[in-house]
Enzyme design. Structure first.
Site, PDB file in Angstrom:
ATOM      1  N   CYS A  24       0.796  -1.223   0.000  1.00 51.57           N
ATOM      2  CA  CYS A  24       0.000   0.000   0.000  1.00 51.57           C
ATOM      3  C   CYS A  24       0.840   1.290   0.000  1.00 51.57           C
ATOM      4  O   CYS A  24       1.391   1.646  -1.025  1.00 51.57           O
ATOM      5  CB  CYS A  24      -0.997  -0.037   1.156  1.00 51.57           C
ATOM      6  SG  CYS A  24      -2.375   1.079   0.923  1.00 51.57           S
TER       7      CYS A  24
ATOM      8  N   HIS B 161      -3.303  -5.418   2.511  1.00 52.39           N
ATOM      9  CA  HIS B 161      -2.956  -5.519   3.934  1.00 52.39           C
ATOM     10  C   HIS B 161      -3.565  -6.804   4.461  1.00 52.39           C
ATOM     11  O   HIS B 161      -4.105  -7.606   3.713  1.00 52.39           O
ATOM     12  CB  HIS B 161      -3.615  -4.376   4.720  1.00 52.39           C
ATOM     13  CG  HIS B 161      -3.083  -3.028   4.420  1.00 52.39           C
ATOM     14  ND1 HIS B 161      -1.883  -2.579   4.907  1.00 52.39           N
ATOM     15  CD2 HIS B 161      -3.601  -1.999   3.711  1.00 52.39           C
ATOM     16  CE1 HIS B 161      -1.693  -1.336   4.519  1.00 52.39           C
ATOM     17  NE2 HIS B 161      -2.709  -0.956   3.787  1.00 52.39           N
TER      18      HIS B 161
END
Ligand code: GLN
Length: 248
Positions: free
Chosen positions: A95, A198
């Protein structure tokens, strides 16, 4: 005995949604195979020598944390990280870390923040956040002859686009992925793997964890013959039931 050295970049600032679990998964899967693992934390102000490490990990953060580490990255670590990527060191970037490896991040107000430029990718902040459990499919990992499906959790405003020389990590089956537009998720360049996933990524997707360990061992030991299989019954059950839940 094989040994791998892992560099965890900015663990104090970039660790959203249990990103640290990726390090734990790598450690455990190595230990179960009698592969020694050393993890070193490198953060703001720490010297970095890329030759010392086999795997680099950088997690996600909010725009705020990304700005905090910006100076540190641009004043010393940038060239070293680019060299490491070019040398084929194994990287996993999640990310915010994914975005930082790219060329720039354009904020919602139009401000262009220069990033590392290790990969030919760039990110524009969108109007809405792309949030949720998601699933994507990778071609380079197979399970029972089929493309491996990766399950994760995404939460980002940034929309990332891939330029020449960079391949997507996979195709989105459910969720948004890189930008919610082109159907791609993540990026692969040499041995650098980037994703918006994630959650933590590697405990949920053991085949991907093993892929990274294998790449690092292949880099380091010319006589490396392949990883010993593990009993992944529970891990696979968890993985498969999540995929079913989110795509069913
Ligand atoms: N700042 C980035 C975004 O919102 C990264 C967020 C994250 O790492 N989860 O796009």
């Amino acid at each position: 005995m094989y040994e791998l050295n892992i560099c965890y970049l900015y663990p104090d600032l970039l660790n959203l949604y249990g990103d640290r679990g990726n390090i734990i998964a790598l450690q455990r899967r190595c230990h179960w195979r009698d592969i020694e693992v050393n993890v070193e934390h490198i953060s703001i102000g720490d010297a970095l020598k890329y030759e010392d490490y086999d795997i680099f990990f950088i997690g996600g953060g909010q725009d705020y944390e990304q700005t905090i580490i910006q100076d540190d990255l641009m004043n010393g670590k940038r060239e070293i990280i680019i060299e490491a990527v070019e040398a084929g060191k194994v990287f996993l970037a999640i990310c915010g870390g994914f975005q930082l490896l790219g060329k720039y991040y354009k904020t919602h107000s139009g401000k262009e923040i220069e990033c590392l430029g290790a990969l030919n990718i760039w990110t524009h902040a969108g109007d809405t956040r792309l949030i949720g459990n998601f699933v994507f499919e990778t071609e380079f990992l197979k399970k029972n002859g089929e493309n491996y499906r990766v399950v994760g959790f995404e939460n980002h405003a940034g929309k990332t686009y891939l330029g020449e020389g960079v391949k997507p990590l996979g195709k989105v089956i459910k969720g948004f992925g890189n930008n919610g537009e082109d159907g791609f998720e993540g990026a692969v360049y040499k041995n650098t793997i980037c994703t918006y996933s994630h959650g933590s990524l590697l405990p949920k997707n053991p085949a991907l964890a093993d892929h990274l360990i294998m790449l690092a061992l292949l880099n380091k030991y010319p006589d490396f013959q392949g990883l010993a299989p593990l009993d992944d019954e529970l891990e696979n059950l968890a993985h498969d039931s999540l995929i079913k839940k989110f795509t069913g």
